[in-house]
Design a protein around this motif. Structure first.
Motif, PDB file in Angstrom:
ATOM      1  N   MET A  78       0.822  -1.199   0.000  1.00  0.00           N
ATOM      2  CA  MET A  78       0.000   0.000   0.000  1.00  0.00           C
ATOM      3  C   MET A  78       0.865   1.261   0.000  1.00  0.00           C
ATOM      4  O   MET A  78       0.504   2.263  -0.627  1.00  0.00           O
ATOM      5  N   GLU A  79       2.007   1.217   0.678  1.00  0.00           N
ATOM      6  CA  GLU A  79       2.905   2.381   0.700  1.00  0.00           C
ATOM      7  C   GLU A  79       3.358   2.731  -0.716  1.00  0.00           C
ATOM      8  O   GLU A  79       3.433   3.911  -1.086  1.00  0.00           O
ATOM      9  N   GLU A  80       3.629   1.713  -1.505  1.00  0.00           N
ATOM     10  CA  GLU A  80       4.045   1.935  -2.891  1.00  0.00           C
ATOM     11  C   GLU A  80       2.884   2.503  -3.715  1.00  0.00           C
ATOM     12  O   GLU A  80       3.068   3.394  -4.548  1.00  0.00           O
ATOM     13  N   ALA A  81       1.699   2.007  -3.454  1.00  0.00           N
ATOM     14  CA  ALA A  81       0.506   2.500  -4.157  1.00  0.00           C
ATOM     15  C   ALA A  81       0.285   3.981  -3.872  1.00  0.00           C
ATOM     16  O   ALA A  81      -0.018   4.772  -4.784  1.00  0.00           O
ATOM     17  N   ILE A  82       0.430   4.373  -2.619  1.00  0.00           N
ATOM     18  CA  ILE A  82       0.230   5.774  -2.233  1.00  0.00           C
ATOM     19  C   ILE A  82       1.267   6.669  -2.913  1.00  0.00           C
ATOM     20  O   ILE A  82       0.942   7.756  -3.422  1.00  0.00           O
ATOM     21  N   SER A  83       2.510   6.216  -2.962  1.00  0.00           N
ATOM     22  CA  SER A  83       3.564   6.995  -3.625  1.00  0.00           C
ATOM     23  C   SER A  83       3.274   7.166  -5.112  1.00  0.00           C
ATOM     24  O   SER A  83       3.473   8.248  -5.683  1.00  0.00           O
ATOM     25  N   LEU A  84       2.800   6.101  -5.738  1.00  0.00           N
ATOM     26  CA  LEU A  84       2.468   6.157  -7.167  1.00  0.00           C
ATOM     27  C   LEU A  84       1.335   7.155  -7.427  1.00  0.00           C
ATOM     28  O   LEU A  84       1.379   7.944  -8.369  1.00  0.00           O
ATOM     29  N   ILE A  85       0.330   7.143  -6.568  1.00  0.00           N
ATOM     30  CA  ILE A  85      -0.809   8.054  -6.726  1.00  0.00           C
ATOM     31  C   ILE A  85      -0.378   9.501  -6.517  1.00  0.00           C
ATOM     32  O   ILE A  85      -0.796  10.395  -7.254  1.00  0.00           O
ATOM     33  N   ASN A  86       0.469   9.745  -5.539  1.00  0.00           N
ATOM     34  CA  ASN A  86       0.945  11.108  -5.323  1.00  0.00           C
ATOM     35  C   ASN A  86       1.776  11.595  -6.509  1.00  0.00           C
ATOM     36  O   ASN A  86       1.814  12.793  -6.798  1.00  0.00           O
ATOM     37  N   GLU A  87       2.427  10.686  -7.195  1.00  0.00           N
ATOM     38  CA  GLU A  87       3.162  11.051  -8.408  1.00  0.00           C
ATOM     39  C   GLU A  87       2.196  11.350  -9.549  1.00  0.00           C
ATOM     40  O   GLU A  87       2.398  12.277 -10.325  1.00  0.00           O
ATOM     41  N   TYR A  88       1.117  10.581  -9.627  1.00  0.00           N
ATOM     42  CA  TYR A  88       0.116  10.767 -10.682  1.00  0.00           C
ATOM     43  C   TYR A  88      -0.703  12.041 -10.470  1.00  0.00           C
ATOM     44  O   TYR A  88      -1.038  12.741 -11.418  1.00  0.00           O
ATOM     45  N   ALA A  89      -1.007  12.363  -9.218  1.00  0.00           N
ATOM     46  CA  ALA A  89      -1.790  13.567  -8.860  1.00  0.00           C
ATOM     47  C   ALA A  89      -3.120  13.618  -9.607  1.00  0.00           C
ATOM     48  O   ALA A  89      -3.355  14.492 -10.437  1.00  0.00           O
ATOM     49  N   PRO A  90      -4.031  12.687  -9.297  1.00  0.00           N
ATOM     50  CA  PRO A  90      -5.282  12.602 -10.069  1.00  0.00           C
ATOM     51  C   PRO A  90      -6.253  13.737  -9.778  1.00  0.00           C
ATOM     52  O   PRO A  90      -6.259  14.311  -8.683  1.00  0.00           O
ATOM     53  N   GLU A  91      -7.080  14.020 -10.759  1.00  0.00           N
ATOM     54  CA  GLU A  91      -8.179  14.967 -10.572  1.00  0.00           C
ATOM     55  C   GLU A  91      -9.141  14.416  -9.513  1.00  0.00           C
ATOM     56  O   GLU A  91      -9.494  15.102  -8.560  1.00  0.00           O
ATOM     57  N   HIS A  92      -9.585  13.186  -9.702  1.00  0.00           N
ATOM     58  CA  HIS A  92     -10.453  12.498  -8.734  1.00  0.00           C
ATOM     59  C   HIS A  92      -9.734  11.253  -8.227  1.00  0.00           C
ATOM     60  O   HIS A  92      -9.159  10.511  -9.021  1.00  0.00           O
ATOM     61  N   LEU A  93      -9.796  11.016  -6.929  1.00  0.00           N
ATOM     62  CA  LEU A  93      -9.231   9.803  -6.343  1.00  0.00           C
ATOM     63  C   LEU A  93     -10.285   9.122  -5.486  1.00  0.00           C
ATOM     64  O   LEU A  93     -10.848   9.743  -4.577  1.00  0.00           O
ATOM     65  N   ILE A  94     -10.561   7.864  -5.775  1.00  0.00           N
ATOM     66  CA  ILE A  94     -11.465   7.060  -4.958  1.00  0.00           C
ATOM     67  C   ILE A  94     -10.622   6.051  -4.177  1.00  0.00           C
ATOM     68  O   ILE A  94      -9.837   5.310  -4.774  1.00  0.00           O
ATOM     69  N   ILE A  95     -10.778   6.038  -2.851  1.00  0.00           N
ATOM     70  CA  ILE A  95     -10.023   5.094  -2.019  1.00  0.00           C
ATOM     71  C   ILE A  95     -10.983   4.019  -1.530  1.00  0.00           C
ATOM     72  O   ILE A  95     -11.776   4.233  -0.611  1.00  0.00           O
ATOM     73  N   SER A  96     -10.933   2.865  -2.187  1.00  0.00           N
ATOM     74  CA  SER A  96     -11.801   1.731  -1.826  1.00  0.00           C
ATOM     75  C   SER A  96     -10.970   0.715  -1.064  1.00  0.00           C
ATOM     76  O   SER A  96     -10.609  -0.345  -1.582  1.00  0.00           O
ATOM     77  N   CYS A  97     -10.658   1.063   0.172  1.00  0.00           N
ATOM     78  CA  CYS A  97      -9.779   0.233   1.008  1.00  0.00           C
ATOM     79  C   CYS A  97     -10.353   0.170   2.423  1.00  0.00           C
ATOM     80  O   CYS A  97     -11.108   1.054   2.846  1.00  0.00           O
ATOM     81  N   LYS A  98      -9.933  -0.836   3.169  1.00  0.00           N
ATOM     82  CA  LYS A  98     -10.450  -1.002   4.533  1.00  0.00           C
ATOM     83  C   LYS A  98     -10.001   0.133   5.456  1.00  0.00           C
ATOM     84  O   LYS A  98     -10.711   0.490   6.388  1.00  0.00           O
ATOM     85  N   ASN A  99      -8.825   0.696   5.207  1.00  0.00           N
ATOM     86  CA  ASN A  99      -8.329   1.797   6.044  1.00  0.00           C
ATOM     87  C   ASN A  99      -8.356   3.107   5.259  1.00  0.00           C
ATOM     88  O   ASN A  99      -7.368   3.833   5.200  1.00  0.00           O
ATOM     89  N   ASP A 100      -9.509   3.410   4.672  1.00  0.00           N
ATOM     90  CA  ASP A 100      -9.571   4.535   3.736  1.00  0.00           C
ATOM     91  C   ASP A 100      -9.162   5.869   4.366  1.00  0.00           C
ATOM     92  O   ASP A 100      -8.427   6.646   3.756  1.00  0.00           O
ATOM     93  N   GLU A 101      -9.614   6.155   5.585  1.00  0.00           N
ATOM     94  CA  GLU A 101      -9.315   7.461   6.175  1.00  0.00           C
ATOM     95  C   GLU A 101      -7.841   7.603   6.535  1.00  0.00           C
ATOM     96  O   GLU A 101      -7.247   8.664   6.326  1.00  0.00           O
TER      97      GLU A 101
END
Length: 425
Positions: free
Chosen positions: A309-332
Motif C-alpha cells: 500500500m505504501e508503494e501505491a500511495i507513492s504512485l498516486i501522489n506522483e500521478y496527482a489525479p483529478e479524482h481519487l477514490i479510495i476503496s480500502c479497509k483503512n480509507d481514512e
C-alpha cells in the motif's frame, strides 16, 4: 484495461503520463478565432456560431421569458434534483467565506486581510451531447457567495438556437441573469475582449473541449485570469482486496464516458481484483449509451498492481489525479497520506459521480497532474485578498529603526527617508 504488475519505480513517469496532443495546429486555429472576435466582435460571433454550431443567432442574449419557459418545461424530478444539489453546494461553500481578522503584530501595528469579490467573472458551460448544467451550480454559487458584481454565462446553442432548459434553470437557481448563446473558443474570446453585446470580464472559469481549453490558455498569456489549467477528465481508484469489483468498474466507466481523451487508472495491491474489474467493465460497457466513447478512453487506461500500500500511495501522489477514490479497509488513514489530488472519495459508498453533482464539494478540479500545485474551484477562486495595515505614532516608533536598517542595507534610501521624516517630526 491493460494490467501492469509490479512496475519498477523508474517506469512510473511513463505509466502515469497522460495522452498528449499536438497543440501547434490547434493554437493556429484558435488564434484565428481570437483575432476575428477581437476585431469584428458580434459579427464574428454570428459567423462562428453558424459555422460550428449550425445556428443562426441574431441576439445572443437569453431573455427572461426564455429562462421562465425553460423552468416550466422541466420535470419536477429534475428541478427538485437541481434544488437539492444547490442546497448542498451552497452549504459547503458558504462556510468558506472568511471574515477579516485584525492582528496586532506589535503594539501600535495592526494588520488584516479582506476578501473582495472579483468584480466581473465569466462562466463557460459546455453544451453538445452532455450539457453540463451541474457546472452552472458549481461555478455560479461560489461566485454569488464571493460577491462578484457581474457574473456572465456563455454556453453554445443547439441548431435551433435554444439553450438546454436545465442549464437555464440551474442558472436561475444560482442567481445568474446574464446568459449568452455562444460557445467554443469564440465565447472565450468574447469574454476576454468584450463585444457590443457581451461584456469583457476579469477572470474566466469553466471546462470545455480542446479548443476552449486552448483559448483559455492563450488569453491567459495576455493577462486575463483563468480558473486553472485544465485537460481531459480523469479518475484514479485505489483499491485493496476488500473492494467491490462492480463498484470500481462503474466508477472507472463513469469517467471514461466523458470523452475519448479521458483517462482512468486503477492502482491495487490485488491482482485478482484487477481481473474481476476487467470482467465487470466488459459487462457494464454493453449497457452504456456512450459505449464507443468509453472504449476509446479505456485504450489509454491502465490497472497497475503493486506489492504494498505504501508503494501505491507513492504512485498516486506522483500521478496527482483529478479524482481519487479510495476503496480500502483503512480509507481514512490512507487519505491522510495523499498530498496530490483534486478531490478524494473515501470508502465503497462514495462514488465520484456524487461529487460531480450534489454532495456539496466543487467538481471543477485540476487535471493533468496540476493537482500538485493547484486547488479545485472554491469561493477563494472568485475573490482577491487585499491586505491592510494601520500604525499609530507609537507603532511607527517601535518598528522604525528596523525598517530604516533594512532599507539602507538594500540601498533604498528613499524608503528609509519615508520613515525618518515621520520619526523626526
Amino acid at each position: 484495461m491493460k494490467v501492469i504488475i509490479n512496475p519498477e519505480r523508474k517506469d512510473w513517469n511513463a505509466l502515469v503520463k497522460r495522452p498528449s496532443l499536438d497543440t501547434s495546429s490547434l493554437e493556429n486555429s484558435v488564434m484565428e478565432v481570437l483575432n476575428a472576435v477581437r476585431q469584428k466582435g458580434d459579427e464574428a460571433l454570428k459567423a462562428f456560431t453558424k459555422k460550428f454550431d449550425g445556428a443562426e443567432i441574431e441576439d445572443f442574449r437569453v431573455s427572461e421569458n426564455e429562462i421562465t419557459e425553460a423552468g416550466a418545461s422541466l420535470s419536477a424530478e429534475i428541478k427538485n434534483a437541481v434544488l437539492q444539489a444547490k442546497e448542498n453546494i451552497f452549504r459547503f461553500h458558504i462556510a468558506q467565506k472568511a471574515s477579516a481578522e485584525k492582528i496586532e503584530t506589535m503594539p501600535g501595528i495592526t494588520c488584516w486581510r479582506k476578501s473582495v469579490g472579483i468584480e466581473k467573472v465569466g462562466l463557460y458551460i459546455p453544451g453538445g451531447s452532455a450539457p453540463l448544467f451541474s457546472t452552472v451550480l458549481m461555478l455560479g454559487i461560489p461566485a454569488s457567495i464571493a460577491g462578484c458584481k457581474e457574473i456572465i454565462l456563455c454556453t453554445p446553442p443547439g441548431k435551433n438556437g435554444t439553450i438546454n432548459p436545465a442549464i437555464l434553470f440551474a442558472a436561475q437557481v444560482a442567481g445568474i441573469t446574464k446568459i449568452f448563446k455562444v460557445g467554443g473558443a469564440q465565447a472565450i474570446a468574447a469574454l476576454a475582449y468584450g463585444t457590443a453585446t457581451i461584456p469583457s470580464v476579469y477572470k474566466i472559469f469553466g471546462p470545455g473541449n480542446q479548443y476552449v481549453t486552448c483559448a483559455k490558455q492563450m488569453i491567459e498569456r495576455e493577462g486575463i485570469a483563468i480558473d486553472m489549467p485544465a485537460g481531459p477528465s480523469e479518475v484514479c481508484v485505489l483499491a485493496d482486496e476488500t473492494a467491490d469489483a462492480g463498484f470500481i468498474a462503474a466508477d472507472l466507466l463513469s469517467q471514461a464516458e466523458h470523452g475519448p481523451d479521458s483517462q482512468v487508472l486503477l492502482v491495487s495491491t490485488s491482482e485478482s481484483l484487477a481481473e474481476k474489474v476487467n470482467l465487470e467493465i466488459e459487462k457494464q460497457l454493453e449497457l452504456l449509451p456512450r459505449k464507443d466513447i468509453a472504449v476509446a478512453a479505456l485504450y489509454n487506461s491502465k490497472a497497475i498492481i503493486v506489492k504494498h500500500m505504501e508503494e501505491a500511495i507513492s504512485l498516486i501522489n506522483e500521478y496527482a489525479p483529478e479524482h481519487l477514490i479510495i476503496s480500502c479497509k483503512n480509507d481514512e488513514s490512507i487519505s491522510e497520506q495523499i498530498i496530490n489530488a483534486g478531490s478524494v472519495f473515501l470508502g465503497n459508498y462514495s462514488p465520484e459521480s456524487v461529487g460531480d453533482y450534489a454532495s456539496g464539494t466543487n467538481h471543477t478540479l485540476p487535471t493533468n497532474a496540476f493537482a500538485k500545485a493547484y486547488s479545485g474551484v472554491s469561493v477563494d477562486s472568485f475573490v482577491k485578498k487585499i491586505t491592510f495595515q494601520k500604525l499609530s505614532q507609537q507603532g511607527l516608533e517601535r518598528i522604525g529603526d528596523t525598517v530604516i536598517t533594512m532599507a539602507e542595507a538594500e540601498g533604498l534610501q528613499a524608503h528609509a527617508n519615508a520613515v525618518k521624516i515621520r520619526l523626526q517630526k
